[in-house]
Design a protein around this motif. Structure first.
Motif, PDB file in Angstrom:
ATOM      1  N   VAL A 187       0.825  -1.218   0.000  1.00 15.39           N
ATOM      2  CA  VAL A 187       0.000   0.000   0.000  1.00 15.39           C
ATOM      3  C   VAL A 187       0.859   1.268   0.000  1.00 15.39           C
ATOM      4  O   VAL A 187       0.329   2.369  -0.172  1.00 15.39           O
ATOM      5  N   ALA A 188       2.165   1.102   0.238  1.00 17.70           N
ATOM      6  CA  ALA A 188       3.011   2.290   0.260  1.00 17.70           C
ATOM      7  C   ALA A 188       4.472   1.911   0.077  1.00 17.70           C
ATOM      8  O   ALA A 188       4.864   0.736   0.231  1.00 17.70           O
ATOM      9  N   ASN A 189       5.269   2.896  -0.272  1.00 16.03           N
ATOM     10  CA  ASN A 189       6.721   2.762  -0.270  1.00 16.03           C
ATOM     11  C   ASN A 189       7.264   3.968   0.472  1.00 16.03           C
ATOM     12  O   ASN A 189       6.813   5.087   0.236  1.00 16.03           O
ATOM     13  N   VAL A 190       8.178   3.708   1.416  1.00 18.33           N
ATOM     14  CA  VAL A 190       8.738   4.819   2.184  1.00 18.33           C
ATOM     15  C   VAL A 190      10.261   4.780   2.113  1.00 18.33           C
ATOM     16  O   VAL A 190      10.860   3.710   1.984  1.00 18.33           O
ATOM     17  N   LYS A 191      10.868   5.947   2.168  1.00 19.89           N
ATOM     18  CA  LYS A 191      12.328   6.033   2.284  1.00 19.89           C
ATOM     19  C   LYS A 191      12.647   6.594   3.654  1.00 19.89           C
ATOM     20  O   LYS A 191      11.853   7.357   4.230  1.00 19.89           O
ATOM     21  N   HIS A 192      13.820   6.213   4.176  1.00 19.59           N
ATOM     22  CA  HIS A 192      14.207   6.791   5.454  1.00 19.59           C
ATOM     23  C   HIS A 192      15.714   6.834   5.594  1.00 19.59           C
ATOM     24  O   HIS A 192      16.451   6.112   4.911  1.00 19.59           O
ATOM     25  N   LEU A 193      16.163   7.697   6.488  1.00 16.69           N
ATOM     26  CA  LEU A 193      17.566   7.751   6.906  1.00 16.69           C
ATOM     27  C   LEU A 193      17.573   7.588   8.423  1.00 16.69           C
ATOM     28  O   LEU A 193      16.817   8.269   9.114  1.00 16.69           O
ATOM     29  N   PRO A 194      18.403   6.675   8.933  1.00 22.07           N
ATOM     30  CA  PRO A 194      18.393   6.397  10.376  1.00 22.07           C
ATOM     31  C   PRO A 194      19.685   6.794  11.096  1.00 22.07           C
ATOM     32  O   PRO A 194      20.383   5.948  11.653  1.00 22.07           O
ATOM     33  N   PRO A 195      20.091   8.085  11.090  1.00 22.47           N
ATOM     34  CA  PRO A 195      21.330   8.431  11.783  1.00 22.47           C
ATOM     35  C   PRO A 195      21.296   7.988  13.253  1.00 22.47           C
ATOM     36  O   PRO A 195      20.272   8.128  13.911  1.00 22.47           O
ATOM     37  N   THR A 196      22.411   7.418  13.704  1.00 16.80           N
ATOM     38  CA  THR A 196      22.456   6.818  15.043  1.00 16.80           C
ATOM     39  C   THR A 196      23.775   7.179  15.709  1.00 16.80           C
ATOM     40  O   THR A 196      24.832   7.073  15.092  1.00 16.80           O
ATOM     41  N   LEU A 197      23.684   7.626  16.958  1.00 16.95           N
ATOM     42  CA  LEU A 197      24.873   8.000  17.727  1.00 16.95           C
ATOM     43  C   LEU A 197      25.078   6.975  18.838  1.00 16.95           C
ATOM     44  O   LEU A 197      24.151   6.689  19.602  1.00 16.95           O
TER      45      LEU A 197
END
Ligand code: NI
Length: 200
Positions: free
Chosen positions: A86-96
């Motif tokens: 039903v959808a396509n999503v993009k993401h960026l997961p910066p992690t410290l």
């Protein structure tokens, strides 16, 4: 003889050839796979995706470091249970991360563990399938969560090393369609990264 003694003294005083030690900057790059751990209780199924992962660590002491994770954007297909994508999503997961490295500055193999904070922002959400047919507007909210990791660096040369690491990130995003909240997608992925590192 005196020359030999000087050479031996110089060798002993020179920085160790193989070492992560205080002040070093470690840059690692490799294939990073983000595999969501959605289960049967969840409304949404989220696909896995592999991108180029990059991490930057700074060794504060010989055993403690801080690390920032960056990556090229991940892209995931999102399905409703039993009714297709039903959808396509993009993401960026910066992690410290705060990291502890086992061994010492002479060790050629440095296993490590880390814990920290993940911020994931979603963008380019696009409707698919039934939702695309009605031109629905899909949104996924940004997520803050805890993250943990375990990994190992193995020296190949004085500066080059191979790296493998596994991550867990608590990523939950509120999904809405045409401005109406639908449910929270518990993506909570396992991340796997295999690559090369360089020590500066
Ligand atoms: Ni979660």
């Amino acid at each position: 003889m005196k020359k030999v003694a000087l050479l031996v003294a110089a060798a002993l005083m020179a920085p160790s050839a193989f070492a992560h030690q205080a002040g070093d900057i470690l840059v690692r790059g490799g294939a990073m796979t983000v595999a969501p751990t959605t289960d049967s209780e969840d409304t949404f199924d989220v696909d896995s995706n592999t991108q180029l992962g990059l991490t930057f660590s700074y060794m504060v002491t010989d055993n403690w470091g801080v690390e920032l994770l960056a990556a090229t954007p991940f892209s995931h297909g999102v399905s409703l249970k039993g009714s297709g994508e039903v959808a396509n999503v993009k993401h960026l997961p910066p992690t410290l991360m705060a990291q502890y490295y086992f061994g010492n500055a002479q060790s050629k193999v440095r296993p490590y563990i880390g814990a920290g904070i993940n911020y994931t922002f979603f963008f380019d959400e696009e409707s698919r399938g039934d939702l695309q047919a009605i031109d629905a507007n899909v949104e996924a909210d940004d997520s803050w969560g805890l993250a943990a990791q375990a990994g190992v660096d193995m020296d190949v040369t004085d500066n080059l090393f191979v790296n493998g690491s596994i991550w867990y990130m608590d990523i939950d995003t509120d999904v809405s369609v045409n401005g109406n909240y639908v449910d929270t997608a518990n993506i909570d992925p396992i991340g796997l990264m295999v690559g090369l590192g360089y020590r500066f």
